[in-house]
Design a protein around this motif. Sequence first.
Motif, PDB file in Angstrom:
ATOM      1  N   CYS A 292      71.662   5.935  22.003  1.00  0.00           N
ATOM      2  CA  CYS A 292      73.086   5.613  22.132  1.00  0.00           C
ATOM      3  C   CYS A 292      73.428   5.056  23.509  1.00  0.00           C
ATOM      4  N   SER A 293      72.451   5.064  24.376  1.00  0.00           N
ATOM      5  CA  SER A 293      72.787   4.771  25.776  1.00  0.00           C
ATOM      6  C   SER A 293      73.421   3.404  25.953  1.00  0.00           C
ATOM      7  N   SER A 294      72.956   2.430  25.178  1.00  0.00           N
ATOM      8  CA  SER A 294      73.541   1.112  25.364  1.00  0.00           C
ATOM      9  C   SER A 294      74.998   1.095  24.959  1.00  0.00           C
ATOM     10  N   THR A 295      75.293   1.775  23.837  1.00  0.00           N
ATOM     11  CA  THR A 295      76.702   1.849  23.428  1.00  0.00           C
ATOM     12  C   THR A 295      77.536   2.524  24.506  1.00  0.00           C
ATOM     13  N   ILE A 296      77.001   3.628  25.023  1.00  0.00           N
ATOM     14  CA  ILE A 296      77.743   4.363  26.038  1.00  0.00           C
ATOM     15  C   ILE A 296      77.997   3.466  27.243  1.00  0.00           C
ATOM     16  N   LEU A 297      76.971   2.748  27.633  1.00  0.00           N
ATOM     17  CA  LEU A 297      77.122   1.888  28.817  1.00  0.00           C
ATOM     18  C   LEU A 297      78.203   0.845  28.585  1.00  0.00           C
ATOM     19  N   VAL A 298      78.165   0.223  27.406  1.00  0.00           N
ATOM     20  CA  VAL A 298      79.159  -0.801  27.111  1.00  0.00           C
ATOM     21  C   VAL A 298      80.557  -0.203  27.113  1.00  0.00           C
ATOM     22  N   LEU A 299      80.711   0.921  26.425  1.00  0.00           N
ATOM     23  CA  LEU A 299      82.024   1.567  26.355  1.00  0.00           C
ATOM     24  C   LEU A 299      82.532   1.947  27.740  1.00  0.00           C
ATOM     25  N   ALA A 300      81.628   2.487  28.540  1.00  0.00           N
ATOM     26  CA  ALA A 300      82.057   2.934  29.866  1.00  0.00           C
ATOM     27  C   ALA A 300      82.508   1.751  30.711  1.00  0.00           C
ATOM     28  N   THR A 301      81.748   0.661  30.640  1.00  0.00           N
ATOM     29  CA  THR A 301      82.139  -0.511  31.408  1.00  0.00           C
ATOM     30  C   THR A 301      83.521  -0.991  30.995  1.00  0.00           C
ATOM     31  N   LEU A 302      83.726  -1.083  29.679  1.00  0.00           N
ATOM     32  CA  LEU A 302      85.039  -1.519  29.218  1.00  0.00           C
ATOM     33  C   LEU A 302      86.113  -0.495  29.560  1.00  0.00           C
ATOM     34  N   GLY A 303      85.709   0.788  29.579  1.00  0.00           N
ATOM     35  CA  GLY A 303      86.669   1.835  29.887  1.00  0.00           C
ATOM     36  C   GLY A 303      87.216   1.738  31.300  1.00  0.00           C
ATOM     37  N   VAL A 304      86.422   1.177  32.201  1.00  0.00           N
ATOM     38  CA  VAL A 304      86.913   1.028  33.575  1.00  0.00           C
ATOM     39  C   VAL A 304      88.156   0.155  33.588  1.00  0.00           C
ATOM     40  N   GLY A 305      88.102  -0.928  32.838  1.00  0.00           N
ATOM     41  CA  GLY A 305      89.263  -1.805  32.764  1.00  0.00           C
ATOM     42  C   GLY A 305      90.497  -1.101  32.233  1.00  0.00           C
ATOM     43  N   SER A 306      90.322  -0.357  31.119  1.00  0.00           N
ATOM     44  CA  SER A 306      91.479   0.356  30.554  1.00  0.00           C
ATOM     45  C   SER A 306      92.043   1.356  31.540  1.00  0.00           C
ATOM     46  N   ALA A 307      91.146   2.017  32.278  1.00  0.00           N
ATOM     47  CA  ALA A 307      91.622   3.038  33.213  1.00  0.00           C
ATOM     48  C   ALA A 307      92.506   2.411  34.282  1.00  0.00           C
ATOM     49  N   ILE A 308      92.066   1.276  34.805  1.00  0.00           N
ATOM     50  CA  ILE A 308      92.862   0.634  35.848  1.00  0.00           C
ATOM     51  C   ILE A 308      94.233   0.231  35.307  1.00  0.00           C
ATOM     52  N   LEU A 309      94.252  -0.316  34.093  1.00  0.00           N
ATOM     53  CA  LEU A 309      95.528  -0.761  33.538  1.00  0.00           C
ATOM     54  C   LEU A 309      96.457   0.413  33.243  1.00  0.00           C
ATOM     55  N   LEU A 310      95.910   1.498  32.717  1.00  0.00           N
ATOM     56  CA  LEU A 310      96.755   2.662  32.463  1.00  0.00           C
ATOM     57  C   LEU A 310      97.299   3.208  33.770  1.00  0.00           C
ATOM     58  N   GLY A 311      96.467   3.219  34.793  1.00  0.00           N
ATOM     59  CA  GLY A 311      96.926   3.669  36.105  1.00  0.00           C
ATOM     60  C   GLY A 311      98.077   2.819  36.617  1.00  0.00           C
ATOM     61  N   SER A 312      97.998   1.512  36.393  1.00  0.00           N
ATOM     62  CA  SER A 312      99.086   0.666  36.892  1.00  0.00           C
ATOM     63  C   SER A 312     100.360   0.889  36.102  1.00  0.00           C
ATOM     64  N   SER A 313     100.256   1.157  34.801  1.00  0.00           N
ATOM     65  CA  SER A 313     101.455   1.457  34.015  1.00  0.00           C
ATOM     66  C   SER A 313     102.095   2.754  34.462  1.00  0.00           C
TER      67      SER A 313
END
Lengths: 559, 312, 324
Positions: free
Chosen positions: C236-257
Amino acid sequence: MTDVTRPPSIEGTQRHRERCAAPWLALCAALVAVACGSRAEPVKSSAATEASSSPRAGGELIFAFDGAAVSQFALDPHKSAFAPHHRVMRSVFDSLIVAQPDHQFGPWLAKSWEIAPDGLSYTFHLRDDVLFHDGTPFDAAAVKWNLDRIKDPKNALIALADIGTYDSSSVIDPHTVRVQFSRPYAPFLANLSKSSLGMVSPTAARKYGDEFPLHPVGTGPFKFKSLQPATEIVLERNAAYHWAPSGAAHTGPAWLERIVFKNVPEEATRMAVLQSGQAGAVDLIPPQNLASLRTSRDYHVVEGELLNQNYSLYLNVEREPWRDPRIREAFKLTLDLDAAVRTIYLGTQARAWSPLSPSIFGYDKTLEHSWRPDPARAAQLLDELGWKKGADGVRVRDGKRLTIVFLDTQGNREKRLDLITVLRRQLRDNGFDLRIDTQPAGLYLAKSASGDFDLLAGSLFAPDPDVLRRTHSGKVRTVTSVSRADDPELNQLLEDGCNQLDDEKRKQIYSRAQHLIVERGYGIPAYVLMYSVAAARGVEGIAIEQHGFPVFYDAWIHA
Amino acid sequence: MMRRVLGRLAASVGVVFGAVTLIFLILNWLPGDPAALIAGDAASPETVEQIRAQLNLDRPLWDQYRDCLIGITRGDLGRSYVTREPVATRLLAQFPATLSLTLSAGLIALVLGVTLGVLSARFHGRWPDQLIQLSALSVVSVPPFWLGLLAILCFSVYLGWLPVLGDGGFRADILPSTCLGLVVSVHFMRMVRSNVLDQLHEPYVTALRAKGLGQARVFYVHVLRNALIAAVTLLGVVIGELLSGAVVIETLFARQGLGRVAVEAISQKDLPVVQGAILLASITYVVVNLLVDVSYVWIDPRLRTDSLRGAR
Amino acid sequence: MKEALEQVAASVPVATLHAPQDELSEPRVARPSERVVAPAAQSSKPMAAGGSRLQAWTASAAGLVIATVLLWAIAPELIAPYAPTQMDGSAILLAPSSRHWLGTDQFGRDVGSLVVYGARQSVLMAIFAVLISCSCGVALGLVAGYTGGACDMLLMRAVDVWMAIPNILLAIAICTALDPSLHTTILAVSVTAIPRYARVLRAQVMAIRARPFILAARASGASHASILRRHVLPHCSSTILVLATLGVGSAILLGSSLSFLGLGINDERPDWGYLLTQGRGYLTVAWWTVTFPGLAITLLVIAVNTLGDALRRRLEPRGAAGTR
């Protein structure tokens, strides 16, 4: 023949796709066309309006105001001390008297009045032709009912603080009422002219009970029509109105047919709403837009000082180390308020020197420029008190850092947090570590009540210097007292000022009080708020009355 | 099929109650005293205590929770701690605004997303596709309120095409709905694009073409329909994101709605209002998901066959 | 003839229709949060040479942006010309010039220096938020997917409840429950992101669970824990890596909201979201105060998303186990 393992021919698919995509594109184009159908028509001036420069009846004004993030409008004048609500309520509720320049008062619902020589009673002679919006007559009994309602502790009304030592009223005849006080109460007339003591319809209040704030009924030039919670309030012209206060530009009903108050706390949105033409007027213009609006040909700006206990900083004098007046002095001398106010307000608001705003009775001019920032002296004081600068620049004494927890709940209303941000930097340079602790309303009240803060700040709109007593008197403690001062000399002065009816003596008392407050560091005033309204060219006549609230009675819109 | 639907329904009800419970737990860990807030500036400590008793805030947590649940099942959401008006009335007055904003945003997202997805697939690899992909990437990476602010400035102030504030009319809702739906439309676009591209390389499409079906028929009747099914699935997931985005959009465009009410109520610890808001939001979420699930049975003939087989 | 055609159409496994049993908990469609871009269909088709060059170019650009931001986060003093706290009262709202490349804000601070220093807060917040949500979510998903049965059902119901509450309200509730600080924001952002990871991981694990190599490992006596660790997780590691990378973007945007709604951290070194919030009233008067922090956020999120998509394309060829 087509090889089934190869993808379908690209060219064929493409031509086909072109035809398939076409309807979608057409649909999009159609939607865009509909949306842009008619441009919003801004209320602009035209050559024709030069001719018709006299008021005409009719029209709807959309007024976008900064009502802050309220969850509900509370349109009961006795219940709310929140300035934005009063900006709406001033048009719905009239007062017995109207404030005029130079601390005078003119007739409104009361034609005339006398004050007894001992100062313990006021007799008002009321107009006999006034009706509430629900048709019931306004009379002496209504006045008595209003004042008694405020006095009753069961109602827990904020206006209680405005009637001071009120005792009771007696109805002499249907249009004469005598108001009695247990001790002379000097602020009475000034408070009576506020919308906080506006006249409420007893019939309606009894009928609606707790829900009266949602169905306000007064005698004003505009009647309440409807509201959408936290978003909008609609008022309609009161056709029966002909009891305008003295000093108004006309008598008779208001010109505007309807006013729609839109609550737009977001600065950028509020400006956009004015500039796109969707609103005829907006208030509280941000400093960065004010300069260009003042000089613009498409808009005109009216400004008026809000009679106010200025936004000031209050150190918690009940808590160490702020008990010591010397450290408060050091705090004060570190602040360069001129620079801070100039930076944030870009010259549109003046620096405040006194806790009272300049137009309030008793304002002491001698306080202006009475002290200058002196960080060197402040540093010296701090060193003497044992606060030495640590490695990171913050002063330390006995292992304790010089931290100031500033408790805040209002957010960046009127750019207050921005001002604090500038002050924070100034303080840091001298070793104070200011932390901004923004709390939601519930927790803010709890913390301020229990004294769990080092610094508070706030303002309180009021037309009379007695407001200082509400804030600084050790004898008056409410859940949200911002100043924790309990200074016997100050307490006495404020009590005396409240009971002293002689103007000259009062001025002296308050002059001393203001000096004490500033010199002993109980409250450090920051800026004077100029309430501003910008209107599009076609909207005329919006005025700002003596207290600093907008009046729409004489407003009208060009055809 | 009925069994499946009922099963879904039961699960959905469970989800709603779970959401209400979770919020009850979180908010009761919130420090801050709603009684002091209501008592107001002029109150004495005795008054504050009185109010606390009046609101039943001094009873054990479990009792409060139980009463809350009982109230919900009866449709009584209690009274706001701050304004004392019935929560149900207040929220039901505000809810339609949010609902219409969310649904119109979803519709715009669907239409826009499907259109662009189809265009993107059709011009796959060429500049329209790349342009759409790049725009999509940008839209989804911009802080939402900045996007809204720029939209207001562009379309309302400079161009003057659309109003900002609500005035009851349809035109006033275009700008906020589009801002809200724009980010979500990217998901639809990507879904539809990848789906259509996949399908066009499926053997069945070639087979159908070989059998003599026209391009249009193959595309509209089969490929697009399957893509739409996929898009519809996404609706159920995306509704949560729409409700979330509505909070920022409502604040920026000065609209009333559930989001703003909930935000203010949270800060005032007005528990009944917050719970009511979460209740409505989660009901919306599960209803939309339920409808999506149920609609499958119509859309996908295989599921119908399956259930018939199962029933025998 | 018609029946034959329909039979063909009906029998094709159109990738996006999913098993009827678990729509609510396990749609096999790409989840929006994963930011699906082009599917691996490209690998079965001769790709135009320009396409992959473009992809390589964008991937390197993304890498460059991320490296720059990380540099800013680690050593801002090396790059920024001024201290971010320096307020020059005589230099308020100055347009970009040779002295202040990105202009000054309403406090007289240099915008460029603010952006450089702000990287640290934004990056820290996003990385920690992702670490927390990823670990918790993956753990939940693993347990649910592997154990199955009642435990699985219970956990998935909890995840459903979690997802039924709008993200931002949950974050606000947590932010107002605790004192405003970096930790609070990280906690709030991570809690809202957990269910996403849980669901995806669960689906992955369930797909792998019945595979021969897992059964073989069981048969040879390996404990569940070691199987999870040595066989399932790597898969599953590749999926996790992909999700985590994309999750960084969501985190920044939620923080700005959250900053926009007033829950940001008012620090002397503000993060990008807070800079955006502070400057938003000046957009028409001094566009640089808002635009540069906004661009910083946007470019970083674009870069992170591009990286995530590139990772997905490389690590998840079509047909492999797991979701698209």
